[in-house]
Design an enzyme around this catalytic site. Sequence first.
Site, PDB file in Angstrom:
ATOM      1  N   ASN A 100      14.341  28.096  -5.921  1.00 49.04           N
ATOM      2  CA  ASN A 100      13.773  26.925  -6.388  1.00 49.04           C
ATOM      3  C   ASN A 100      14.306  26.623  -7.948  1.00 49.04           C
ATOM      4  OD1 ASN A 100      14.066  26.274  -3.576  1.00 49.04           O
ATOM      5  ND2 ASN A 100      11.843  26.254  -3.334  1.00 49.04           N
ATOM      6  N   GLU A 477       6.307  -1.054  -0.096  1.00 42.93           N
ATOM      7  CA  GLU A 477       6.576  -0.082   0.213  1.00 42.93           C
ATOM      8  C   GLU A 477       6.641  -0.106   2.271  1.00 42.93           C
ATOM      9  OE1 GLU A 477       5.652   3.156  -0.135  1.00 42.93           O
ATOM     10  OE2 GLU A 477       4.951   3.187   1.825  1.00 42.93           O
ATOM     11  N   LYS A 481      10.239   1.867   3.104  1.00 42.73           N
ATOM     12  CA  LYS A 481       9.774   3.120   4.371  1.00 42.73           C
ATOM     13  C   LYS A 481      11.019   2.470   4.991  1.00 42.73           C
ATOM     14  CE  LYS A 481       7.508   5.164   3.506  1.00 42.73           C
ATOM     15  NZ  LYS A 481       6.197   5.635   2.280  1.00 42.73           N
ATOM     16  N   HIS A 500      13.973 -16.993  -7.266  1.00 40.90           N
ATOM     17  CA  HIS A 500      14.755 -17.331  -8.378  1.00 40.90           C
ATOM     18  C   HIS A 500      15.995 -16.237  -8.510  1.00 40.90           C
ATOM     19  CE1 HIS A 500      11.904 -19.122 -10.882  1.00 40.90           C
ATOM     20  NE2 HIS A 500      10.968 -18.124 -10.327  1.00 40.90           N
ATOM     21  N   LYS A 599      10.795  16.609   0.606  1.00 39.20           N
ATOM     22  CA  LYS A 599       9.478  15.840   0.490  1.00 39.20           C
ATOM     23  C   LYS A 599       8.276  15.743  -0.769  1.00 39.20           C
ATOM     24  CE  LYS A 599       5.538  14.732   2.469  1.00 39.20           C
ATOM     25  NZ  LYS A 599       5.540  13.274   2.435  1.00 39.20           N
TER      26      LYS A 599
END
Length: 604
Positions: A100, A477, A481, A500, A599
Amino acid sequence: MCGIVGYVGFREAAGVLLEGLRRLEYRGYDSAGVAVKVNGRLEVVKKAGKLQVLAESLKERALPGTLGVGHTRWATHGAPNDPNAHPHSSEDGRLAVIHNGIIENYLPLKEGLLQRGHVFASETDSEVLAHLIEEKYQGNLYQAVRLALQEAHGAYGLVVAHQDSEEIVVARTVSPLVIGLGEGENFVASDVPALLPYTRRVIFLHDGDMAAIGKEGVRLTDLKGNPVQREVVEVDWSLEDSEKGGYPHYMLKEIYEQPWVLENTLGGRLREESATAELGLKLDPARYDKVHVIACGSAYYAGWVGKYLIEALARVPVEVEVASEYRYRDPVADQKTLAIVISQSGETIDSLEAIREAARKGAGTLGIINAKGSSITREVDDTLYIHAGPEIGVASTKAYTAMIAAMSLVAVWMGRAKGRLQDQPAAEFTAELRKLPRLVEEALEERPEIARIALKYHQASDYLFLGRHIQAPTAYEGALKLKEISYIHAEAYPAGEMKHGPIALIDEHLPVVVLTTESPLYEKTVSNIQEVRARGGRVIALATKGDSEAKKFAQDVIYVPRTHPLLAPIVSAVPLQLLAYETAVCLGRDVDQPRNLAKSVTVE
Ligand code: F6R
């Protein structure tokens, strides 16, 4: 990013590897592979696609050995196909490497190896490690890995198996690795959930650590070969915590876990008698006259909410910045700055580097972190754990609301220490904090109405989210999502900014989610809604229970329980998570493993 599992012991390794990889699939899922030592030879099976594709091919090919390594990949160098999947083998097939991270000097290394006659089978940077270790190998795998790592630079969580070795050799710089200790068996993984079916006794490797893992023991050294001692930690996550528990998706389970998570984050830290928060930190909040909040993605939006909280309750100026910008712009921080890094995984490389930058400038550093023992917790002066338990769904939900709850505690802690938050407002605010678990439970009851709204609008190609003041980050947020798991394009704006520019987007096809919860700016937000309605836009209002006006100006209304205006982002995040979830389900998306994501983001 990417899932790693290694095993040495008495069980059939392939089963342990597959089970561990299944628990880590949220870390990357574009290809997967294993190498198992069978009758003194390493057998490699690797496949593009999800872990299931690998599992199917392992049904046709038994691998009865008890030493093996496995990987699920999130591609950086090279497309997600069979040859680029890990493990990568040396040309003689005697060793297999899982990696990794990114080997930054892989091009010059590869050039040298090509000149010396090596033939490459993949386009990855990782494969150079297999060839390099093969070159160095003279009967001692540990020494060969150590010598190879003197030439390879960059980030690595590295796991190597050799057909002539009874041990797996691992090394870590930047990309996390954790060793699991058993009886007559030992494990290594990139994250704790892979180990939970077998052990809770773990060692988190630090940067520059190497280890040789055999069935009877583990030897730890630095990259020069000097022995190092690391603490054995008993993790308190249960196996059930990392499973779906009857829910169709991890994300839904984690959304429903929010009441108890908030209890965990807040409980034991609120002191109602003195209307304060006891955080058990060494840092002295009275020392700082400004705050820098550093984070990425959802954690950044939680930090943005935190700015409003700290400025309102402690009257300390707060700057919030995405970590990937902060780390490169020579920020103005000093001994009077408290730098707060927020991260669920505690491994996000941009956040880690940014907090190092703040520390170099003399700032006090505080981590708001979920994963125990993670890299960031080892770099900061103090950690305030959010105690959300393992978050497996790729889209953050319970960690997000827990981060805001933790920032609320920090705001009270600073405000009280600086004498700027008086008894009465402190008592009111902490009493409202205490109610949050119950209020979030109430917010969850709106799911049937949210599912109806999701169905109504699931074919929209775009969405707009608007909110003001402390609800502006909530709008961002909500949009994040939705786009992450439904792939519907969604934008967010502070509601007052709409005129605007983004107002040009509004027509009868555009659903506009507007956060109109109770606040001193309620009337102004309603005016913004009228501007949307006047142009044919379809309004979904998120309003406080009891607001009878909302139905007059919005086609659809989602009600959230009344709370302190500064805590509205927590109760409002829940319906927006459900809206994204239900929309993604309507569209048949892969909710827990949306395309292209992983993740924990341990590459820049
Ligand atoms: C969004 C999401 C990401 C993370 C971001 C930071 O749903 O999960 O935007 O919030 O990658 O991750 P951590 O909190 O682990 O640093």
